[in-house]
Design an enzyme around this catalytic site. Structure first.
Site, mmCIF file in Angstrom:
data_model
loop_
_atom_site.group_PDB
_atom_site.id
_atom_site.type_symbol
_atom_site.label_atom_id
_atom_site.label_comp_id
_atom_site.label_asym_id
_atom_site.label_seq_id
_atom_site.Cartn_x
_atom_site.Cartn_y
_atom_site.Cartn_z
ATOM 1 C CD GLU A 1 -3.251 -0.064 0.774
ATOM 2 O OE1 GLU A 1 -4.449 -0.839 0.620
ATOM 3 O OE2 GLU A 1 -3.067 0.617 0.586
ATOM 4 C CG ASN B 1 -8.836 2.280 0.667
ATOM 5 O OD1 ASN B 1 -7.697 2.523 0.593
ATOM 6 N ND2 ASN B 1 -9.048 0.841 1.197
ATOM 7 C CG ASP C 1 -7.186 -0.809 -1.443
ATOM 8 O OD1 ASP C 1 -8.057 -1.984 -1.086
ATOM 9 O OD2 ASP C 1 -6.926 -0.143 -0.398
HETATM 10 O O1 LIG Z 1 -6.713 -0.890 2.150
HETATM 11 C C1 LIG Z 1 -7.108 -2.017 2.677
HETATM 12 O O2 LIG Z 1 -8.438 -2.385 1.822
HETATM 13 C C2 LIG Z 1 -8.388 -3.369 1.535
HETATM 14 C C3 LIG Z 1 -9.670 -4.343 0.801
HETATM 15 S S1 LIG Z 1 -11.311 -4.215 1.586
HETATM 16 O O3 LIG Z 1 -11.159 -2.921 3.218
HETATM 17 O O4 LIG Z 1 -10.821 -5.599 2.095
HETATM 18 O O5 LIG Z 1 -11.662 -4.821 0.641
HETATM 19 C C4 LIG Z 1 -8.563 -4.366 3.264
HETATM 20 O O6 LIG Z 1 -8.264 -6.100 3.096
HETATM 21 C C5 LIG Z 1 -6.747 -3.674 3.619
HETATM 22 O O7 LIG Z 1 -6.535 -3.952 5.449
HETATM 23 C C6 LIG Z 1 -7.193 -2.372 4.223
HETATM 24 O O8 LIG Z 1 -4.630 -2.012 4.170
#
Ligand SMILES: O=C1O[C@H](CS(=O)(=O)O)[C@@H](O)[C@H](O)[C@H]1O
Length: 327
Positions: free
Chosen positions: A26, A168, A229
């Site tokens: 990330e 996000n 995301d």
């Molecule tokens: O940014 C993130 O998103 C993912 C995707 S979701 O929320 O699971 O759909 C998440 O798994 C993750 O922990 C998080 O950092």
């Protein structure tokens, strides 16, 4: 490669920027002075960086999950990084150096952590959070915090927005007049008008709503386009959005129209950024944590960072301005 296609089947000429996958890559950003790509591995509890010209990835282990990071400046000169760990904000003056705590985030780290975040053009670090319940689904208890250390005193932390389960997609329009922010499980990216201080005001509009999972859908089956995301805005004000579990990124206009829809060789892209010397390399991090074995067998590059040449450059990375009296 200058993708403009909106055909999600368009195979783009991605190159794999890393061979070693992250568990949950990330928060990528391009460091213009070092000419390096930086990102975090949340689940892998590490910061990573890559000099594309030479290749090896440097890895710096963290004591807890890093949600996001940004380059920092002091008196206008580069001065390491600002890092959001599970429940606190830290400064590091050098790669691999001491982690100086500068602010706590006001929630219980047992069930919430720092997630997506970045700096604004005024030098503040904005950090969104994700709910991590010990059981049951995520609840909308997450928030967006603004960390400000531009003055001589201690850094301050202020809650600006809340009501999300997975913060996000934070980004601003090039003029700073619009703030974009998403709640991943809500399948929507929203846009707030901002005041002159780049603070969101009033009620947001929906930039784009994405189709939720079809009833009975299972990973690997067709019919699900993913959920929003991480994101980045380019010099034309378009919003690049990673579609987690959708295996693609979309480039959206400020009105939310799909300008490009580009498939990746992974199911879970997590966040784009634009970098390279000309700002025209789209880097995308991805995830492998928690993915089913059959998906990882089918898509073994899950967790790697990918690169694609595009024709519209990104905006320069925004720095954390540290005006605190030197300790
Ligand atoms: O940014 C993130 O998103 C993912 C995707 S979701 O929320 O699971 O759909 C998440 O798994 C993750 O922990 C998080 O950092």
């Amino acid at each position: 490669m200058h993708p403009r296609s909106t055909d999600p089947q368009t195979p783009a000429a991605w190159t794999r920027a890393t061979t070693e996958p992250s568990q949950l890559g990330e928060s990528p950003f391009w460091h213009p002075d070092e000419r390096r790509l930086y990102w975090v591995d949340i689940a892998g509890r590490a910061l990573l960086r890559l000099d594309p010209a030479s290749g090896p990835v440097d890895r710096w282990a963290m004591p807890t999950e890093p949600g996001c990071m940004a380059p920092a400046r002091r008196a206008g000169a580069p001065d390491g990084f600002v890092i959001a760990l599970r429940a606190g904000i830290f400064r590091a003056r050098t790669w691999g150096g001491a982690l100086e705590p500068i602010a706590d985030l006001p929630f219980d780290p047992a069930t919430q952590r720092a997630n997506d975040g970045k700096c604004d053009a005024l030098g503040r670090f904005w950090v969104g959070t994700v709910h991590e319940p010990t059981e049951g689904p995520r609840q909308p208890v997450g928030a967006l915090y603004c960390v400000d250390a531009r003055g001589p005193g201690a850094a301050t932390v202020r809650k600006v927005l809340d009501g999300v389960a997975t913060a996000n997609g934070l980004a601003w329009s090039p003029d700073g007049a619009t703030l974009y922010w998403s709640d991943t499980p809500a399948h929507a990216v929203r846009a707030w008008e901002c005041n002159a201080d780049r603070e969101p005001v009033g009620e947001p509009r929906v930039l784009r709503r994405f189709d939720p999972k079809p009833a009975g859908w299972k990973p690997g089956q067709p019919g699900y386009g993913g959920r929003p995301d991480g994101a980045a805005v380019d010099a034309e004000g378009a919003y690049w959005c990673a579609l987690y579990e959708g295996g693609r990124v979309q480039r959206l206009s400020p009105a939310g129209e799909v300008l490009a829809d580009i498939a990746l060789p992974v199911r879970c892209p997590t966040m784009p950024c634009l970098g390279g010397d000309d700002g025209r390399t789209l880097y995308v991090t991805s995830a492998r944590e928690g993915r089913p074995a059959h998906e990882l067998a089918e898509l073994p590059q899950s967790g790697c960072v990918f690169a694609l040449r595009v024709d519209v450059p990104g905006l320069p990375v925004a720095w954390f301005e540290d005006g605190r009296a030197a300790g």
